[in-house]
Design a protein around this motif. Structure first.
Motif, PDB file in Angstrom:
ATOM      1  N   LYS A 243      10.278 -12.133  19.504  1.00 16.76           N
ATOM      2  CA  LYS A 243      10.473 -13.522  19.926  1.00 16.76           C
ATOM      3  C   LYS A 243      11.312 -13.603  21.210  1.00 16.76           C
ATOM      4  O   LYS A 243      11.868 -14.661  21.529  1.00 16.76           O
ATOM      5  N   ALA A 244      11.408 -12.498  21.950  1.00 18.03           N
ATOM      6  CA  ALA A 244      12.253 -12.458  23.149  1.00 18.03           C
ATOM      7  C   ALA A 244      11.849 -13.507  24.180  1.00 18.03           C
ATOM      8  O   ALA A 244      12.706 -14.113  24.827  1.00 18.03           O
ATOM      9  N   ALA A 245      10.555 -13.739  24.332  1.00 14.24           N
ATOM     10  CA  ALA A 245      10.090 -14.735  25.304  1.00 14.24           C
ATOM     11  C   ALA A 245      10.576 -16.136  24.922  1.00 14.24           C
ATOM     12  O   ALA A 245      10.994 -16.920  25.785  1.00 14.24           O
ATOM     13  N   ASP A 246      10.535 -16.449  23.617  1.00 20.28           N
ATOM     14  CA  ASP A 246      11.038 -17.748  23.155  1.00 20.28           C
ATOM     15  C   ASP A 246      12.541 -17.861  23.371  1.00 20.28           C
ATOM     16  O   ASP A 246      13.051 -18.921  23.754  1.00 20.28           O
ATOM     17  N   ALA A 247      13.245 -16.756  23.135  1.00 21.31           N
ATOM     18  CA  ALA A 247      14.700 -16.752  23.325  1.00 21.31           C
ATOM     19  C   ALA A 247      15.053 -16.967  24.792  1.00 21.31           C
ATOM     20  O   ALA A 247      15.971 -17.731  25.120  1.00 21.31           O
ATOM     21  N   ALA A 248      14.336 -16.296  25.686  1.00 18.72           N
ATOM     22  CA  ALA A 248      14.601 -16.447  27.116  1.00 18.72           C
ATOM     23  C   ALA A 248      14.409 -17.889  27.560  1.00 18.72           C
ATOM     24  O   ALA A 248      15.179 -18.424  28.360  1.00 18.72           O
ATOM     25  N   GLU A 249      13.383 -18.540  27.015  1.00 19.38           N
ATOM     26  CA  GLU A 249      13.123 -19.952  27.340  1.00 19.38           C
ATOM     27  C   GLU A 249      14.259 -20.840  26.852  1.00 19.38           C
ATOM     28  O   GLU A 249      14.741 -21.719  27.578  1.00 19.38           O
ATOM     29  N   ALA A 250      14.718 -20.605  25.632  1.00 18.10           N
ATOM     30  CA  ALA A 250      15.763 -21.452  25.039  1.00 18.10           C
ATOM     31  C   ALA A 250      17.135 -21.223  25.658  1.00 18.10           C
ATOM     32  O   ALA A 250      17.951 -22.148  25.721  1.00 18.10           O
ATOM     33  N   MET A 251      17.385 -19.996  26.111  1.00 18.77           N
ATOM     34  CA  MET A 251      18.720 -19.634  26.604  1.00 18.77           C
ATOM     35  C   MET A 251      19.010 -20.105  28.020  1.00 18.77           C
ATOM     36  O   MET A 251      20.155 -20.038  28.469  1.00 18.77           O
ATOM     37  N   LYS A 252      17.986 -20.540  28.759  1.00 18.40           N
ATOM     38  CA  LYS A 252      18.169 -20.978  30.158  1.00 18.40           C
ATOM     39  C   LYS A 252      18.786 -19.857  31.002  1.00 18.40           C
ATOM     40  O   LYS A 252      19.856 -19.994  31.575  1.00 18.40           O
ATOM     41  N   VAL A 253      18.071 -18.739  31.087  1.00 18.14           N
ATOM     42  CA  VAL A 253      18.624 -17.555  31.747  1.00 18.14           C
ATOM     43  C   VAL A 253      18.326 -17.495  33.238  1.00 18.14           C
ATOM     44  O   VAL A 253      18.896 -16.660  33.956  1.00 18.14           O
ATOM     45  N   THR A 254      17.431 -18.341  33.748  1.00 18.88           N
ATOM     46  CA  THR A 254      16.995 -18.213  35.141  1.00 18.88           C
ATOM     47  C   THR A 254      17.984 -18.844  36.115  1.00 18.88           C
ATOM     48  O   THR A 254      18.791 -19.710  35.756  1.00 18.88           O
ATOM     49  N   ALA A 255      17.868 -18.437  37.361  1.00 20.14           N
ATOM     50  CA  ALA A 255      18.737 -18.981  38.412  1.00 20.14           C
ATOM     51  C   ALA A 255      18.523 -20.483  38.558  1.00 20.14           C
ATOM     52  O   ALA A 255      19.478 -21.242  38.777  1.00 20.14           O
ATOM     53  N   GLN A 256      17.273 -20.915  38.427  1.00 26.37           N
ATOM     54  CA  GLN A 256      16.966 -22.336  38.593  1.00 26.37           C
ATOM     55  C   GLN A 256      17.620 -23.178  37.487  1.00 26.37           C
ATOM     56  O   GLN A 256      18.184 -24.245  37.752  1.00 26.37           O
ATOM     57  N   ASP A 257      17.567 -22.691  36.254  1.00 33.08           N
ATOM     58  CA  ASP A 257      18.210 -23.401  35.146  1.00 33.08           C
ATOM     59  C   ASP A 257      19.727 -23.427  35.320  1.00 33.08           C
ATOM     60  O   ASP A 257      20.382 -24.456  35.109  1.00 33.08           O
ATOM     61  N   LEU A 258      20.286 -22.292  35.688  1.00 34.07           N
ATOM     62  CA  LEU A 258      21.741 -22.164  35.776  1.00 34.07           C
ATOM     63  C   LEU A 258      22.322 -22.942  36.950  1.00 34.07           C
ATOM     64  O   LEU A 258      23.454 -23.417  36.872  1.00 34.07           O
ATOM     65  N   LEU A 259      21.550 -23.093  38.016  1.00 34.01           N
ATOM     66  CA  LEU A 259      22.007 -23.931  39.124  1.00 34.01           C
ATOM     67  C   LEU A 259      22.112 -25.380  38.655  1.00 34.01           C
ATOM     68  O   LEU A 259      23.085 -26.080  38.961  1.00 34.01           O
ATOM     69  N   GLY A 260      21.128 -25.824  37.889  1.00 28.51           N
ATOM     70  CA  GLY A 260      21.158 -27.186  37.363  1.00 28.51           C
ATOM     71  C   GLY A 260      22.293 -27.432  36.398  1.00 28.51           C
ATOM     72  O   GLY A 260      22.831 -28.540  36.324  1.00 28.51           O
ATOM     73  N   LEU A 261      22.698 -26.386  35.669  1.00 31.40           N
ATOM     74  CA  LEU A 261      23.787 -26.500  34.706  1.00 31.40           C
ATOM     75  C   LEU A 261      25.161 -26.321  35.342  1.00 31.40           C
ATOM     76  O   LEU A 261      26.186 -26.509  34.682  1.00 31.40           O
ATOM     77  N   GLY A 262      25.187 -25.931  36.618  1.00 28.94           N
ATOM     78  CA  GLY A 262      26.463 -25.739  37.302  1.00 28.94           C
ATOM     79  C   GLY A 262      27.128 -24.401  37.024  1.00 28.94           C
ATOM     80  O   GLY A 262      28.287 -24.196  37.372  1.00 28.94           O
ATOM     81  N   VAL A 263      26.390 -23.467  36.417  1.00 23.18           N
ATOM     82  CA  VAL A 263      26.947 -22.145  36.127  1.00 23.18           C
ATOM     83  C   VAL A 263      27.002 -21.304  37.396  1.00 23.18           C
ATOM     84  O   VAL A 263      27.907 -20.496  37.583  1.00 23.18           O
TER      85      VAL A 263
END
Length: 319
Positions: A243-263
């Motif tokens: 289920k690694a692909a599902d986990a990666a989607e849920a965890m917001k691991v990408t640069a694009q997601d993390l920029l939006g979250l302010g990380v």
């Protein structure tokens, strides 16, 4: 020779066909220029469209690509006069974390920095030597020593983060892995000089945070950054790594997601197809981004730098 990932198979097929036509053209008198050009355009368009729509799991695969540039590639291409400094002055010299004095920029405008980062290695022998980029306590204590040295000489610190996580072995725990990671994170936050951290591949767990607690955190476009690997998360939540692909989607691991979250603060564009397809172009983009960030931070006092770091990390998760 490019190593293709599973989702790149259509591109691989086209590029193999182009290679065959080129060999045929060399061997005979047939003019295949037009056909080769048509397939090259088709291949380039397919590669661009594929990489424009990567899933988080596919980005994780790109971040782990065996040909992706690592610390030693960047230290020799975009930095000059790199002088590695070894040892933590307690136990030994960890090869998973490397650091030393270096210069960034052209000779006439070179900026002296303290360069620190993870090295994974690029073949079996070097990967074993560098422990696949998984730092041990002596590696993080070496990083602390180099950061303190940078503070003493007024040198900005640049870190290149690329690790699946700190080494989890028994001997690392016996030598105080958690304490070393915590103190390295503390050393980052206490620095009185500018610090820019870049996630250039994988940014995994505390092993990454220990070198990435900077006032400016950048990520290459197809890098990933998370508290645990997608496989590890899937094993905990679903009791299976499938289920690694599902986990990666849920965890917001990408640069694009993390920029939006302010990380993170900035995304550095990669060549089409990932940094491994054109390491020189990727390196130039990275050097330019680091230089711009250091130019902006050089105007701040030590107290302002510490306050900026404190503010950015306390702000994460608000709202």
């Amino acid at each position: 020779m490019i190593s293709y990932l599973e989702f790149e198979k259509p591109v691989a097929a086209l590029e193999a066909r182009i290679a065959e036509l080129r060999e045929t053209a060399k061997a005979g008198d047939v003019d295949l220029t037009a056909e080769i050009r048509r397939l090259e355009v088709k291949s380039a368009d397919l590669l661009a469209s594929t990489y424009a729509a990567l899933t988080p799991w596919q980005k994780t695969q790109v971040a782990r690509h065996p040909m992706r540039p690592h610390f030693c590639d960047y230290s020799s291409s975009i930095f000059t006069d790199f002088m590695p400094l070894g040892g933590d002055r307690y136990f030994g010299d960890d090869q998973a974390i490397i650091g030393g004095f270096a210069k960034l920029g052209s000779e006439e405008n070179a900026r002296r920095v303290m360069l620190i980062g993870h090295e994974k290695g690029n073949d079996t022998q070097s990967r074993i030597k560098h422990n696949f980029g998984m730092g041990k306590p002596e590696g993080y204590r070496k990083a602390i020593r180099l950061m303190e040295l940078a503070g003493r000489f007024g040198l900005p610190v640049v870190t290149l983060v690329d690790t699946s996580g700190a080494f989890p072995g028994v001997e690392a725990e016996e030598r105080g892995q958690a304490e070393a990671i915590a103190r390295s994170t503390e050393a980052c936050l206490a620095l009185g000089v500018p610090m820019v951290a870049v996630i250039v591949g994988e940014g995994g767990s505390g092993g990454a945070v220990a070198l990435a607690s900077a006032e400016r955190v950048l990520m290459l476009e197809h890098s990933v950054y998370a508290v645990i690997s997608p496989e590890g998360c899937a094993s905990i939540l679903w009791r299976t790594s499938e289920k690694a692909a599902d986990a990666a989607e849920a965890m917001k691991v990408t640069a694009q997601d993390l920029l939006g979250l302010g990380v993170i603060d900035r995304i550095v564009k990669e060549p089409v197809g990932g940094a491994h397809r054109d390491p020189d172009l990727a390196g130039r983009a990275l050097a330019a981004a680091i230089g711009e960030e250091l130019d902006a931070l050089s105007k701040l006092s030590p107290d302002q730098l510490r306050a900026k770091r404190e503010e950015r990390f306390l702000r994460i998760g608000e709202g």
